[in-house]
Design a protein around this motif. Structure first.
Motif, mmCIF file in Angstrom:
data_model
loop_
_atom_site.group_PDB
_atom_site.id
_atom_site.type_symbol
_atom_site.label_atom_id
_atom_site.label_comp_id
_atom_site.label_asym_id
_atom_site.label_seq_id
_atom_site.Cartn_x
_atom_site.Cartn_y
_atom_site.Cartn_z
ATOM 1 N N GLN A 28 0.830 -1.210 0.000
ATOM 2 C CA GLN A 28 0.000 0.000 0.000
ATOM 3 C C GLN A 28 0.860 1.254 0.000
ATOM 4 O O GLN A 28 0.534 2.240 -0.663
ATOM 5 C CB GLN A 28 -0.913 -0.008 1.217
ATOM 6 N N TRP A 29 1.979 1.220 0.720
ATOM 7 C CA TRP A 29 2.902 2.369 0.674
ATOM 8 C C TRP A 29 3.431 2.563 -0.739
ATOM 9 O O TRP A 29 3.533 3.690 -1.223
ATOM 10 C CB TRP A 29 4.076 2.147 1.629
ATOM 11 N N GLN A 30 3.782 1.467 -1.404
ATOM 12 C CA GLN A 30 4.291 1.554 -2.770
ATOM 13 C C GLN A 30 3.232 2.130 -3.708
ATOM 14 O O GLN A 30 3.532 2.988 -4.549
ATOM 15 C CB GLN A 30 4.732 0.167 -3.250
ATOM 16 N N ARG A 34 3.190 5.827 -5.925
ATOM 17 C CA ARG A 34 2.906 5.994 -7.357
ATOM 18 C C ARG A 34 1.762 6.969 -7.588
ATOM 19 O O ARG A 34 1.687 7.616 -8.633
ATOM 20 C CB ARG A 34 2.583 4.629 -7.984
ATOM 21 N N GLU A 35 0.875 7.090 -6.622
ATOM 22 C CA GLU A 35 -0.320 7.931 -6.757
ATOM 23 C C GLU A 35 -0.037 9.396 -6.433
ATOM 24 O O GLU A 35 -0.578 10.306 -7.083
ATOM 25 C CB GLU A 35 -1.404 7.400 -5.821
ATOM 26 N N LEU A 36 0.780 9.640 -5.420
ATOM 27 C CA LEU A 36 1.010 11.002 -4.958
ATOM 28 C C LEU A 36 1.857 11.794 -5.946
ATOM 29 O O LEU A 36 2.720 11.224 -6.618
ATOM 30 C CB LEU A 36 1.720 10.988 -3.600
ATOM 31 N N PRO A 37 1.644 13.095 -6.026
ATOM 32 C CA PRO A 37 2.572 13.920 -6.816
ATOM 33 C C PRO A 37 3.947 13.884 -6.176
ATOM 34 O O PRO A 37 4.068 13.784 -4.954
ATOM 35 C CB PRO A 37 1.952 15.317 -6.746
ATOM 36 N N TYR A 122 9.227 6.233 -2.051
ATOM 37 C CA TYR A 122 10.135 6.827 -3.046
ATOM 38 C C TYR A 122 11.418 6.001 -3.103
ATOM 39 O O TYR A 122 12.456 6.396 -2.567
ATOM 40 C CB TYR A 122 10.420 8.293 -2.693
ATOM 41 N N PRO A 123 11.347 4.821 -3.740
ATOM 42 C CA PRO A 123 12.469 3.877 -3.707
ATOM 43 C C PRO A 123 13.737 4.390 -4.374
ATOM 44 O O PRO A 123 14.825 3.883 -4.090
ATOM 45 C CB PRO A 123 11.916 2.646 -4.433
ATOM 46 N N ARG A 124 13.635 5.396 -5.227
ATOM 47 C CA ARG A 124 14.842 5.927 -5.875
ATOM 48 C C ARG A 124 15.644 6.842 -4.947
ATOM 49 O O ARG A 124 16.761 7.242 -5.309
ATOM 50 C CB ARG A 124 14.468 6.686 -7.143
ATOM 51 N N PHE A 256 -3.474 7.605 7.309
ATOM 52 C CA PHE A 256 -4.348 8.467 6.508
ATOM 53 C C PHE A 256 -3.544 9.378 5.601
ATOM 54 O O PHE A 256 -2.381 9.701 5.869
ATOM 55 C CB PHE A 256 -5.287 9.298 7.393
ATOM 56 N N VAL A 257 -4.195 9.766 4.508
ATOM 57 C CA VAL A 257 -3.649 10.764 3.600
ATOM 58 C C VAL A 257 -4.735 11.802 3.392
ATOM 59 O O VAL A 257 -5.912 11.474 3.253
ATOM 60 C CB VAL A 257 -3.198 10.131 2.267
ATOM 61 N N LEU A 258 -4.362 13.063 3.427
ATOM 62 C CA LEU A 258 -5.338 14.115 3.182
ATOM 63 C C LEU A 258 -4.910 14.965 1.984
ATOM 64 O O LEU A 258 -3.726 15.132 1.711
ATOM 65 C CB LEU A 258 -5.537 14.987 4.422
ATOM 66 N N GLY A 259 -5.912 15.376 1.228
ATOM 67 C CA GLY A 259 -5.671 16.211 0.067
ATOM 68 C C GLY A 259 -5.246 15.465 -1.168
ATOM 69 O O GLY A 259 -4.901 16.078 -2.175
ATOM 70 N N ALA A 260 -5.254 14.140 -1.155
ATOM 71 C CA ALA A 260 -4.830 13.377 -2.338
ATOM 72 C C ALA A 260 -5.995 13.238 -3.293
ATOM 73 O O ALA A 260 -7.108 12.973 -2.860
ATOM 74 C CB ALA A 260 -4.325 11.998 -1.933
#
Length: 260
Positions: A28-30, A34-37, A122-124, A256-260
């Motif tokens: 889910q973190w991965q 990919r989803e977040l800017p 952010y694996p890079r 939680f994530v807000l504003g996504a």
């Protein structure tokens, strides 16, 4: 919300092994990464940097801190070579210093509360990271207030990341327990209901919110306080999405994530 405003994020990080194990939490973190800017930089508030006073990591090349013991060598071999950002550290200090003394630490690296999550997001390791410490002399309302002062960062491309656990009691944690403790489930559910209702006052006054179970759910506050920083950044009518809603024995992974 403006198009440029970054989301803010709280992650229940759980075991350091989540950094390298292929499990539902890490996946889910991965997916979220990919989803977040992609942010310009990250300000992380981790449960694993406790201080007397307010400190910011201000090194250009933070080391990977392995602040645990008893885990496999593969975990100790992990390196997360993200750059730091002394300029972001100074920007955060400027936002906070109007009301509080802030100290820049030129030698502080990234603890596992930060890198275990960022390794999946952010694996890079190509996004600069700064850590803000937890002044453990202060109550929850103080930490929420610091979070409010960080609001301008979201419009500057900065991702504010809290990393801890809303319910965290390792004194009674049992890997072999088939079901979570009833009190852990009840506190996690109450926490999530308060989030969904936008009841910040209840989340600041977590002792009242968790009632008689507070000493079990939050025996020490360092894993709870990080969630108050992104929470404080929630704007009126801004969406908040829960993820990884699970309780393991005496540990809540709910995030939680807000504003996504």
């Amino acid at each position: 919300m403006s198009a440029a405003r970054m989301p803010a994020l709280f992650v229940g990080h759980g075991s350091p092994m989540n950094a390298i194990e292929d499990n539902a939490f890490r996946r889910q973190w991965q997916a979220l990464g990919r989803e977040l800017p992609k942010p310009r930089a990250i300000l992380c508030i981790s449960a694993h940097w406790e201080t007397r006073g307010i400190y910011l990591s201000a090194t250009a090349t933070p080391e990977t801190i392995h602040d645990f013991y008893g885990f496999p060598k593969a975990l100790f071999d992990v390196r997360y070579p993200a750059p730091g950002s002394p300029s972001l550290a100074q920007r955060v200090a400027d936002l906070l210093q109007a009301q509080h003394a802030v100290h820049l630490d030129p030698g502080r690296g990234l603890d596992h509360g930060a890198w275990s999550v960022l390794l999946a997001l952010y694996p890079r390791a190509d996004v600069p990271v700064v850590q803000l410490s937890l002044d453990m002399r202060q109550p929850a309302a103080f930490h929420y207030g610091l979070g409010r002062a960080l609001a301008p960062l979201r419009d500057e491309g900065i991702l504010v990341l809290g990393s801890g656990n809303a319910v965290h009691n390792l004194y009674v944690f049992d890997f072999h327990r088939p079901q979570p403790y009833d009190w852990a489930l009840a506190c996690d559910a109450r926490w999530r209901r308060s989030l969904e209702a936008g009841d910040h006052a209840a989340l600041i006054d977590y002792a009242q919110n968790f009632g008689d179970n507070t000493r079990l759910a939050v025996p020490t506050a360092e894993h709870y306080y990080p969630l108050l920083y992104p929470l404080a950044l929630q704007q009126p009518d801004e969406t908040l999405r829960l993820f990884n809603t699970a309780v393991l024995s005496s540990l809540s992974m709910s995030s939680f994530v807000l504003g996504a």
